[in-house]
Design an enzyme around this catalytic site. Structure first.
Site, PDB file in Angstrom:
ATOM      1  N   VAL A 300       0.835  -1.202   0.000  1.00 26.11           N
ATOM      2  CA  VAL A 300       0.000   0.000   0.000  1.00 26.11           C
ATOM      3  C   VAL A 300       0.868   1.249   0.000  1.00 26.11           C
ATOM      4  O   VAL A 300       0.574   2.250  -0.671  1.00 26.11           O
ATOM      5  CB  VAL A 300      -0.942  -0.007   1.223  1.00 26.11           C
ATOM      6  N   ALA A 301       1.980   1.220   0.739  1.00 25.63           N
ATOM      7  CA  ALA A 301       2.865   2.381   0.800  1.00 25.63           C
ATOM      8  C   ALA A 301       3.550   2.648  -0.530  1.00 25.63           C
ATOM      9  O   ALA A 301       3.757   3.795  -0.919  1.00 25.63           O
ATOM     10  CB  ALA A 301       3.912   2.167   1.895  1.00 25.63           C
ATOM     11  N   GLU A 305      -2.042   4.885  -4.950  1.00 27.21           N
ATOM     12  CA  GLU A 305      -3.372   4.431  -5.377  1.00 27.21           C
ATOM     13  C   GLU A 305      -4.118   5.453  -6.213  1.00 27.21           C
ATOM     14  O   GLU A 305      -4.889   5.096  -7.100  1.00 27.21           O
ATOM     15  CB  GLU A 305      -4.211   4.053  -4.136  1.00 27.21           C
ATOM     16  N   ASP A 347      -1.519  18.671 -43.947  1.00 26.77           N
ATOM     17  CA  ASP A 347      -2.081  18.750 -45.283  1.00 26.77           C
ATOM     18  C   ASP A 347      -2.164  20.229 -45.668  1.00 26.77           C
ATOM     19  O   ASP A 347      -2.226  21.108 -44.803  1.00 26.77           O
ATOM     20  CB  ASP A 347      -3.470  18.117 -45.295  1.00 26.77           C
ATOM     21  N   ASP A 664      -6.462  11.677 -45.861  1.00 23.86           N
ATOM     22  CA  ASP A 664      -5.597  11.914 -44.706  1.00 23.86           C
ATOM     23  C   ASP A 664      -5.834  10.907 -43.581  1.00 23.86           C
ATOM     24  O   ASP A 664      -5.015  10.796 -42.672  1.00 23.86           O
ATOM     25  CB  ASP A 664      -5.842  13.324 -44.148  1.00 23.86           C
ATOM     26  N   ASN A 726       5.121   8.967  -1.713  1.00 25.02           N
ATOM     27  CA  ASN A 726       5.065   7.513  -1.588  1.00 25.02           C
ATOM     28  C   ASN A 726       6.423   6.936  -1.232  1.00 25.02           C
ATOM     29  O   ASN A 726       6.523   5.947  -0.487  1.00 25.02           O
ATOM     30  CB  ASN A 726       4.553   6.884  -2.887  1.00 25.02           C
ATOM     31  N   GLU A 729       6.725   7.238   2.370  1.00 21.93           N
ATOM     32  CA  GLU A 729       5.950   6.221   3.069  1.00 21.93           C
ATOM     33  C   GLU A 729       6.686   4.875   3.070  1.00 21.93           C
ATOM     34  O   GLU A 729       6.750   4.185   4.096  1.00 21.93           O
ATOM     35  CB  GLU A 729       4.581   6.070   2.404  1.00 21.93           C
ATOM     36  N   ASN A 765      -2.616   8.389   0.599  1.00 26.64           N
ATOM     37  CA  ASN A 765      -2.497   8.241  -0.856  1.00 26.64           C
ATOM     38  C   ASN A 765      -3.747   8.675  -1.600  1.00 26.64           C
ATOM     39  O   ASN A 765      -3.662   9.288  -2.670  1.00 26.64           O
ATOM     40  CB  ASN A 765      -2.189   6.783  -1.211  1.00 26.64           C
ATOM     41  N   ASP A 769      -3.369  13.237  -0.290  1.00 31.32           N
ATOM     42  CA  ASP A 769      -2.558  13.594  -1.457  1.00 31.32           C
ATOM     43  C   ASP A 769      -3.405  13.848  -2.697  1.00 31.32           C
ATOM     44  O   ASP A 769      -2.941  14.512  -3.630  1.00 31.32           O
ATOM     45  CB  ASP A 769      -1.563  12.466  -1.775  1.00 31.32           C
TER      46      ASP A 769
END
Length: 948
Positions: A300-301, A305, A347, A664, A726, A729, A765, A769
């Site tokens: 998880v750290a 996420e 073009d 094109d 992260n 962490e 997370n 954050d």
């Protein structure tokens, strides 16, 4: 009748006489196919339709959102967390697993709904084909569904028809077709049945008609040589289907980061779990569960996420900003690619130019007049050849006479609808009408004076067209107005208009007119000659109007016209060049025209243009060298455009391909970023593109590039932010367990204690954050955005310098967090007196505060955090929101229970704040030293540092 299944294309039908093609295809030019034979061929060859791509089910589109390595890693973490919850049952619900899955589903939903409009290029191509066709079957003319047309059918074409299939002309009466969407040619092509000697590119096959193009003038008869997917339109459809899905640099980088994080998670978890089991002599199910919980906490750290959802959200917000600048993004990932573009392969027709013919010059006996303005709006300056606004009397009379002839000898109509001017009919004739309006010749005035009483239609053999009019001011004469190819017209003239008089047209004067015509052609102007004569009214016979009247003409002047560059395109090209972006023109138009337009826009500085015929003879290795030098390509077909784009990509260029026509679409699909015109563009090009310009303005491409660069810079900002926090962490968890005895980390019962709980890290997370990271995506661009060269293709989104900074910040964050943890609990380096729950709450809060200070540090890779501190108001709102949420986690009872927190004192908050602010002051000091060294090196002439 025997069926010959060999198509006209495989026969190279344009190089064979019409009767040879008819015989080879087992048909008859007068009676066509029999109904039975046509039915048999239809059953055998299939309908004249483009193969529609099989639609992708919605569930597969949704599942595609879960293929990214980072998302897969999150799903694995959620599964492990759920399994452990089943063993432990330490809470009512598996909060960690639920939270992770919520983020994953949110990200998938955002991606799914943003890109829900699946690619339908082939289906749109099918809509462009004709719904009805006129054919000869069994000697009788009949109307049938275009899907029932088969190879060998004899089709009849009239003005306004859409060509139902590819065919070889048998007969042509002044037939012209508009092929701009297929070949890029600005003007309608005159079609003649004569065989062509040697190889000819698509745009020069004047004896062929192509499916999906339209008849603008005349009539003709053709034998069908290809239907369905065998047509030129069908071949484009196949190229679209064959185009591999492209991944953008950002997608590639996020996938790489996901894989890297996965390996890091596995490595760290394996080392820590193995070390604990070996050193702590863990035994029993309870002990093993504790260790596995640690592994989940580390996972998880390590995994940010919120990253996939924030990337999607920031790109979506960027899309909204780009829409305000007239760039509509169809695929989210295209945003950052556009900001990285190093080549804009454009073009010409309708993109750099207006796709509206405009008279630029009128040359008569007394001089040259230049007309300003572009397109069909009848507004523009009128100047003499010397640049004077005042035009002398003789030249003025000649100009009015020349444009009166040009205006009357047309069948086009100039119309205004909702403030927009457009032409119904031939664009060349429309340009003559607009020019007449610019000098004050009103339609009502000309209609009142000149009433049409006859016409000699244009013929590709004569290359002339004449109209006959009564003259209310000279009722004794009928006026004959003629326009056509200058060299042909001159041969029919014996006098020339000078002022209000006429004089003999000498050989010297004829040579002079032809020389001027060549000069106009050298300016990429399409030229027409105009002439007139008078017939006595009493001798005029309306039933005897024919080409014999096109003799004894009085030459009036030469008219030069062009599909002009957009007024804003030149400035946009200059801005692109200043930003290190190389514009390249790729067009199906004539090489002289392309080179002149390219030089006028600043794309090239010479008359060099590489043609499709030259490309066919050029090996890939030589093309790879030439694409770095050549900026203008002319007379190219869709295959050539693809080859050019791929050659540029092999040279590590990030190619943005712009266009509006069907021709094109394959290049738009295969380029790194496809940009289609929204107004003049076909549905096919719009569906094949990643970005659609709402205003068809080349300048909007450059504005979109600037916006794309700003978005990419913001993506780097929040990647720097999320990964650095992260990293803090991960190091906090890793070092906290590794040095647990040194910092007094103990659960008090002999079991394993963690610096932070998994729910704490998940909260940071996804919640603490998340809002600041999203706010970083709204940072405004700076003045340097369009002064730097594009990011090299080989440069990752996260550079080595960024990784070094991420680790540097991570060390500061983990060190400060562990020191606060140590000071909050008894024992360790710093004596404290709190419980484990108190210590974890202090560490949790400190880590949240670290992330809030780090968001300001992450706004730049080298500038001070205090620069432009208040330009992003959303950033301050997000920081305040995260602070309030942290207060709630610490003080609200049910959240205290869910996150195992305890209440803190004001002194505790002050300690957490002061400690967390260290990341700001240390970063500021470090960057100050780096900037000072950089300026010193620069002042001594050394190369600048790469601060990224």
């Amino acid at each position: 009748m025997a069926t010959n299944r060999v198509t006209g294309e495989s026969l190279a039908a344009y190089r064979l006489p019409p009767d040879a093609v008819v015989d080879a295809l087992g048909s008859n030019a007068h009676h066509g196919l029999s109904n039975n034979e046509a039915q048999a061929r239809l059953e055998r060859e299939g309908p004249n339709e483009l193969a529609a791509s099989r639609p992708v089910p919605g569930w597969r589109k949704l599942l595609a959102q879960f293929r990214e390595p980072l998302v897969i890693l999150l799903l694995v973490a959620a599964a492990i967390s759920f399994i452990l919850w089943l063993f432990e049952q330490d809470s009512e619900l598996p909060y960690e697993a639920i939270a992770i899955l919520a983020i994953v589903l949110l990200n998938a939903a955002m991606g799914f709904f943003q890109q829900a409009r699946a690619e339908q290029s082939v289906n749109e191509l099918q809509r462009m084909t004709a719904s009805q066709a006129t054919v000869i079957r069994g000697g009788e003319q009949c109307r049938i569904a275009a899907s029932d047309v088969v190879i060998g059918d004899i089709i009849l074409l009239e003005e306004g028809d859409t060509v139902p299939a590819d065919g070889r002309l048998i007969q042509s009466v002044a037939l012209q077709t508009a092929e701009a969407a297929l070949t890029g040619e600005s003007l309608p092509e005159a079609k003649e049945p004569e065989a062509i000697v040697g190889e000819a590119p698509l745009g020069d096959r004047q004896n062929m008609v192509f499916s999906g193009t339209s008849v603008t003038y005349g009539r003709g008869k053709a034998i069908v040589t290809a239907t369905g997917m065998q047509t030129q339109m069908g071949q484009i459809a196949e190229m679209l289907e064959a185009a591999p899905p492209e991944t953008t640099p950002l997608q590639q980088e996020l996938a790489r980061v996901g894989r890297l994080l996965g390996l890091v998670v596995i490595a760290i978890a394996a080392v820590i779990i193995g070390t604990i089991i070996a050193v702590e002599h863990v035994s029993g199910l309870a002990g093993l569960v504790d260790v596995l919980i640690l592994g989940v906490a580390l996972a998880v750290a390590a995994v940010p996420e919120g990253l996939p959802a924030i990337v999607t959200a920031v790109l979506a917000l960027g899309v909204q900003r780009m829409a305000k600048r007239n760039a509509i993004v169809r695929h989210l990932a295209a945003v950052e690619t556009l900001g990285s573009a190093s080549v804009i392969a454009s073009d010409k027709t309708g993109t750099l130019t207006r796709n509206e013919m405009t008279v630029r010059a009128v040359v008569t006996a007394s001089g040259r007049v230049t007309l300003g303005g572009t397109g069909y709006q009848p507004v523009g300056d009128i100047q003499s050849g010397e640049g004077q606004d005042l035009i002398n009397a003789p030249l003025k009379h000649e100009l009015e006479r020349a444009l009166t002839v040009g205006d009357r000898a047309t069948n086009a109509i100039l119309m205004e609808e909702d403030g927009q001017w457009h032409i119904q009919g031939d664009p060349t004739e429309g340009a003559l009408i607009v020019a007449a309006r610019k000098i004050g010749l009103a339609d009502e005035m000309l209609d009142a004076r000149y009433e049409r009483v006859g016409e000699v239609p244009f013929s590709s053999e004569r290359k002339l067209m004449s109209t006959l009019h009564t003259d209310s001011e000279q009722q004794t004469h009928i006026q004959v107005f003629t326009k056509g190819a200058p060299d042909v017209l001159l041969s029919r003239c014996n006098r020339e208009r000078v002022g209000t008089e006429t004089r003999e047209l000498t050989q010297e004067r004829r040579a002079d007119i032809l020389r001027i015509n060549e000069e106009l052609a050298g300016e990429a102007l399409r030229t027409l000659g105009v002439a007139a004569r008078q017939l006595p009214t009493e001798t005029f016979d309306p039933d005897a109007v024919s080409e014999h009247l096109e003799t004894d003409l009085v030459f009036v002047g030469l008219i030069g016209m062009i599909d002009p560059p957009r007024e804003e395109a030149k400035a946009a090209v200059a801005e692109a060049l200043a930003a290190g972006i190389r514009p390249v023109m790729i067009t199906g138009d004539h090489p002289v025209t392309a080179a002149v337009i390219g030089r006028e826009l600043g794309i090239c500085h010479d008359n060099q243009a590489l043609t499709g015929a030259e490309l066919d003879k050029m090996p890939d290795a030589e093309l790879g060298r030439r694409v770095q030098e050549i900026s203008v390509y002319a007379r190219v077909n869709p295959e050539h455009k693809l080859r050019i784009v791929r050659a540029l990509q092999e040279k590590r260029a990030i190619v943005a391909m712009t266009g509006d026509g069907v021709n094109d679409a394959p290049a738009l699909r295969n380029a790194d970023i496809g940009i289609a015109m929204g107004i003049t563009g076909t549905d096919v090009s719009r569906k094949a593109a990643d970005i659609v310009l709402a205003d068809d303005n080349f300048a909007s491409i450059v504005a979109a590039v600037e916006e794309g660069r700003t978005i990419f810079a913001n993506i780097r900002k929040f990647l720097r932010y999320l990964l650095s926090t992260n990293m803090g962490e991960v190091l906090t968890m890793f070092l906290g367990v590794l040095f647990a005895d040194r910092i007094g980390l103990s659960a008090g019962n002999g079991s394993l204690a963690l610096p932070l709980l998994a729910t704490h890290i998940l909260w940071i997370n996804m919640v603490s954050d998340g809002a600041p990271a999203l706010a970083l995506g709204l940072d405004p661009g700076d003045d340097e955005t369009m002064r730097n060269p594009p990011r090299p293709r080989v440069e990752g989104v996260i550079t080595r310098g960024m990784w070094a900074w991420i680790v540097f910040v991570g060390v500061i964050v983990s060190t400060g967090t562990l020191l606060v943890l140590d000071a909050s609990m008894p024992g360790g380096l710093i004596e404290g007196s709190g419980s484990l729950a108190y210590g974890q709450t202090m560490a949790f809060t400190t880590l949240v505060f670290f992330s809030l200070f780090a968001v300001f540090v992450s706004r730049s890779d080298h500038q001070s955090a205090f620069r432009d501190l208040f330009t992003n108001h959303w950033l301050w709102v997000s920081v305040l929101l995260s602070l309030l949420l942290q207060l709630a986690v610490v003080y609200v009872p049910f959240l205290q229970k869910a996150f195992s927190t305890v209440s803190l004192t004001p002194g505790d908050w002050l300690l957490c704040t002061l400690t967390a602010s260290s990341v700001l002051w240390i970063s500021e000091a470090t960057r100050f030293i780096v900037r000072r060294n950089h300026h010193r090196q620069k002042s001594h002439g050394d190369s600048p540092l790469n601060l990224r």
